[in-house]
Design a protein around this motif. Structure first.
Motif, mmCIF file in Angstrom:
data_model
loop_
_atom_site.group_PDB
_atom_site.id
_atom_site.type_symbol
_atom_site.label_atom_id
_atom_site.label_comp_id
_atom_site.label_asym_id
_atom_site.label_seq_id
_atom_site.Cartn_x
_atom_site.Cartn_y
_atom_site.Cartn_z
ATOM 1 N N GLY A 1 0.795 -1.239 0.000
ATOM 2 C CA GLY A 1 0.000 0.000 0.000
ATOM 3 C C GLY A 1 0.815 1.271 0.000
ATOM 4 N N CYS A 2 1.991 1.249 -0.663
ATOM 5 C CA CYS A 2 2.832 2.455 -0.653
ATOM 6 C C CYS A 2 2.433 3.447 -1.746
ATOM 7 C CB CYS A 2 4.299 2.080 -0.805
ATOM 8 S SG CYS A 2 4.729 1.404 -2.422
ATOM 9 N N ARG A 3 1.663 3.011 -2.733
ATOM 10 C CA ARG A 3 1.180 3.850 -3.860
ATOM 11 C C ARG A 3 2.285 4.340 -4.788
ATOM 12 N NH1 ARG A 3 0.177 5.369 1.147
ATOM 13 N NH2 ARG A 3 -0.249 7.589 0.917
ATOM 14 N N TYR A 4 3.434 3.666 -4.754
ATOM 15 C CA TYR A 4 4.521 4.106 -5.627
ATOM 16 C C TYR A 4 4.202 3.774 -7.085
ATOM 17 C CZ TYR A 4 9.446 5.543 -6.152
ATOM 18 O OH TYR A 4 10.594 6.215 -6.454
ATOM 19 N N GLU B 1 1.318 3.786 -8.398
ATOM 20 C CA GLU B 1 0.308 4.750 -8.830
ATOM 21 C C GLU B 1 0.970 6.024 -9.350
ATOM 22 O OE1 GLU B 1 -2.302 5.983 -5.672
ATOM 23 O OE2 GLU B 1 -3.788 6.742 -7.072
ATOM 24 N N ALA C 1 -2.139 10.310 -11.463
ATOM 25 C CA ALA C 1 -2.900 10.601 -10.257
ATOM 26 C C ALA C 1 -1.932 10.823 -9.101
ATOM 27 C CB ALA C 1 -3.807 9.421 -9.945
ATOM 28 N N SER C 2 -2.386 11.601 -8.134
ATOM 29 C CA SER C 2 -1.554 11.855 -6.958
ATOM 30 C C SER C 2 -1.544 10.626 -6.056
ATOM 31 C CB SER C 2 -2.143 13.054 -6.217
ATOM 32 O OG SER C 2 -1.991 12.885 -4.840
ATOM 33 N N PRO C 3 -0.412 10.296 -5.456
ATOM 34 C CA PRO C 3 -0.372 9.130 -4.562
ATOM 35 C C PRO C 3 -0.852 9.458 -3.158
ATOM 36 C CG PRO C 3 1.797 10.112 -4.668
ATOM 37 C CD PRO C 3 0.917 10.928 -5.589
ATOM 38 N N TRP D 1 0.689 11.102 -0.892
ATOM 39 C CA TRP D 1 1.737 11.050 0.129
ATOM 40 C C TRP D 1 1.660 12.372 0.850
ATOM 41 C CZ3 TRP D 1 6.026 9.398 -3.816
ATOM 42 C CH2 TRP D 1 5.929 8.027 -4.041
ATOM 43 N N ASP E 1 2.846 5.414 6.876
ATOM 44 C CA ASP E 1 2.231 5.847 5.622
ATOM 45 C C ASP E 1 1.760 4.667 4.776
ATOM 46 O OD1 ASP E 1 1.624 8.048 3.658
ATOM 47 O OD2 ASP E 1 2.852 6.714 2.433
ATOM 48 N N LEU E 2 2.307 3.481 5.011
ATOM 49 C CA LEU E 2 1.847 2.317 4.245
ATOM 50 C C LEU E 2 0.408 2.036 4.647
ATOM 51 C CD1 LEU E 2 4.877 -0.116 4.679
ATOM 52 C CD2 LEU E 2 4.429 1.473 2.804
ATOM 53 N N LYS E 3 -0.389 1.644 3.691
ATOM 54 C CA LYS E 3 -1.771 1.376 4.057
ATOM 55 C C LYS E 3 -1.957 -0.100 4.427
ATOM 56 C CE LYS E 3 -2.878 5.534 3.992
ATOM 57 N NZ LYS E 3 -1.644 5.957 4.661
ATOM 58 N N ARG E 4 -0.901 -0.883 4.315
ATOM 59 C CA ARG E 4 -0.873 -2.229 4.913
ATOM 60 C C ARG E 4 0.378 -2.284 5.779
ATOM 61 N NH1 ARG E 4 -5.597 -5.010 4.042
ATOM 62 N NH2 ARG E 4 -4.432 -6.675 5.015
ATOM 63 N N ILE F 1 12.272 2.867 -3.281
ATOM 64 C CA ILE F 1 11.725 2.542 -1.951
ATOM 65 C C ILE F 1 12.422 1.307 -1.380
ATOM 66 C CG2 ILE F 1 9.704 1.748 -0.666
ATOM 67 C CD1 ILE F 1 7.977 3.617 -2.057
ATOM 68 N N THR G 1 9.045 9.280 -10.546
ATOM 69 C CA THR G 1 7.590 9.191 -10.659
ATOM 70 C C THR G 1 7.183 9.867 -11.963
ATOM 71 O OG1 THR G 1 7.211 11.312 -9.624
ATOM 72 C CG2 THR G 1 7.367 9.421 -8.150
#
Ligand code: SF4
Ligand code: SF4
Lengths: 245, 294
Positions: A92-95, A97, B8-10, B12, B69-72, B96, B162
């Motif tokens: 779920g880090c959204r990298y 994305e 799209a924005s992540p 963060w 910040d990780l959603k898992r 990362i 990115t």
């Protein structure tokens, strides 16, 4: 091993968005997530305007920036070219994305089951359906796929992981076409094996000039467009994507 | 159509802003401490110890912020170990992935130096001071310093890899964050030690002035090279004003001036350090959130 690709005929697309609907039904994606999205563009000045439509699934790039940056290998390229997401591995880090130039990734900020486009328990819905709940959860989506045997179809989705178009991996592995391709009433979408010279995609690409989206970025998309041109600075989006939850 | 048209924005946001800020300070403070240890004198040891005391807690806080910040978050270990095979998970081409290993190594070396520092002042058994002295101490300082350098700068590279406006339009973010990590690390060292009048303080102030100057140059180069098509939607707004006032004026020019003229009396030294810290934080805020908002 097949080398899968999609060919989209922009001359044929009328912007009916049946592909978006088919994808929603097949993959049961949460509200405002569009694994397949049809952009509506307008060019020129009134009265000489031109409106056109551009379906945009995941490009399943050969040189996929999303797979490159994923720190845990949850996003990866399969040997047949499909770019998959392992829902059990994603942190779920959204990298992915933010690395993808095509905006095809959707993050499950909420528990997806709480966020489907139709809540069958909702009072208003129950009034119409009498409480009947359709079998909307396709069990094929829960199974593991590919040589890697990883859960990469939509069914394993969880809150806090990313999701995107899978090219309907659960159908492709059964010899079927993705749901969007199957349901396009105008035959604007084609799917098949680039290595098979008799496949529709190979034939179309031989016969017609094609382009790929943002080709200059070197992502090597597996989605080809024929019968049109890429959107440019002249193209105005008629409506904004209301797609983030 | 810009490259970022479809993107799209992540989202963060604050966890990552704080992570970048704290990680920069911790990495910068350790790198300065290591330089003092390796090339300084005996009298500089208290200041280098202070660097260790900042770095280790900083590495812990950085890890917590990154995981938050990780959603898992319960799967954070996937970044280091493959979930199915339990083999090490290392992707040198994913910032990362490299960053999480860098943070782990930095945490390890800053912990060793932290323990060595406490041993030097007698809080822990004296034998452990070998961790920051002699041959072993040199190894800890060199490797910790390198990982500190890395931690301060890689976050900028992470943003560059990115497809979002501003982040992907420049290669200067890594250097900018590295320099800012150094200046904020030095500023925190100054802030915590100015009362003790340590001999290395003058050197630290001079270092900070030079780094701030370089930071300004890199910031100008960054802005000059991204082009109007990016600047207009991203920074020609309140974020741009914040960048000029909060980073350039408050965080670089005023403290630079204060290093030469004691305009605030006896509070000049801590005042300048505090402003550098404010500027370093605002820099992270603007660089992250302005692109997110575009
Ligand atoms: S379109 Fe985006 S998500 Fe799909 S493979 Fe390419 S980079 Fe990855
Ligand atoms: S959100 Fe998931 S799939 Fe995307 S980069 Fe992070 S871990 Fe990989």
């Amino acid at each position: 091993m097949a080398r899968y690709a999609m060919v989209i005929d922009l001359d044929r697309c009328t912007g009916c968005r049946a592909c978006m609907q088919a994808c929603k039904v097949e993959n049961n994606t949460p509200m405002a997530n569009f694994w397949m999205y049809v952009f509506r563009f307008e060019e020129g000045e009134y009265p000489n305007t031109h409106v056109w439509f551009m379906p945009r699934p995941c490009m399943h790039c050969d040189n996929a920036p999303c797979a490159k940056v994923c720190p845990v290998g949850a996003r990866y390229k399969r040997v047949d070219g499909l770019v998959a997401t392992d829902w059990d591995r994603c942190i779920g880090c959204r990298y992915c994305e933010v690395a993808c130039p095509y905006g095809v990734n959707y993050f499950n900020w909420k528990k997806p089951s709480k966020n489907y486009y139709l809540d069958w328990q909702d009072e208003d819905v129950v009034q119409v359906t009498g409480g009947a709940v359709p079998p909307y959860r396709n069990p094929d989506l829960d199974a593991p796929y590919g040589e890697e045997h990883r859960r990469t179809a939509g069914g394993g989705r969880l809150k806090g992981v990313i999701e995107k178009c899978t090219f309907c991996v659960h159908r492709v592995e059964r010899g079927l076409k993705p749901a969007c391709v199957e349901n396009c009433p105008l035959f604007a979408l084609h799917f098949g094996d680039l290595d098979d010279p008799n496949s529709t995609v190979a034939q179309l690409l031989r016969r017609k000039p094609s382009f790929r989206l943002l080709e200059e970025l070197g992502t090597e998309p597996r989605v080809y467009y024929i019968g049109g041109h890429p959107p440019s600075t002249e193209s105005r989006q008629i409506e904004e994507v209301k797609a983030r939850v | 159509m810009p490259d970022s048209f479809f993107t799209a924005s992540p989202e963060w946001r604050w966890w990552i802003v704080f992570y970048f800020f704290v990680g920069g300070i911790a990495g910068g403070a350790f790198a300065i401490a290591a330089l003092l240890r390796l090339f300084g004198r005996e009298v500089d040891r208290p200041l280098s110890r202070l660097g260790y005391y900042i770095a280790f807690p900083g590495s812990i806080i950085s890890g917590i912020l990154l995981i938050a910040d990780l959603k898992r978050p319960e799967r954070f270990w996937h970044m280091l170990i493959q979930s199915e095979t339990f083999a090490p998970a290392f992707k040198w081409w994913s910032p990362i992935s490299v960053g999480s290993w860098g943070l782990l190594l930095f945490g390890l070396f800053s912990f060793l130096a932290f323990v060595g520092g406490l041993a030097e002042v007698g809080i822990l058994p004296r034998g452990l001071q070998a961790l920051v002295q002699g041959g072993l101490g040199a190894v800890v300082n060199v490797l910790g310093g390198i990982s500190g350098f890395f931690l301060a700068g890689y976050t900028g590279v992470l943003l560059s890899t990115t497809n979002r406006p501003l982040w992907s339009d420049t290669v200067w973010l890594g250097l900018l964050f590295l320099l800012s990590g150094f200046s904020t690390g030095a500023a925190l060292l100054i802030l915590l030690s100015w009362r003790q009048n340590l001999p290395a303080l003058a050197w630290l102030k001079e270092l900070d002035t030079w780094v701030l100057g370089l930071e300004l140059v890199v910031l100008i180069v960054l802005l000059a090279t991204v082009g109007m098509a990016v600047l207009r939607p991203v920074l020609f707004n309140a974020w741009g004003v914040l960048l000029v006032l909060g980073v350039v004026l408050v965080g670089i020019l005023v403290p630079g001036l204060l290093h030469y003229r004691p305009l605030l009396g006896r509070l000049t030294v801590p005042g300048a350090a505090l402003l550098v810290l404010v500027g370093g934080f605002v820099l992270r805020v603007v660089m992250l959130l302005s692109s997110e908002a575009a």
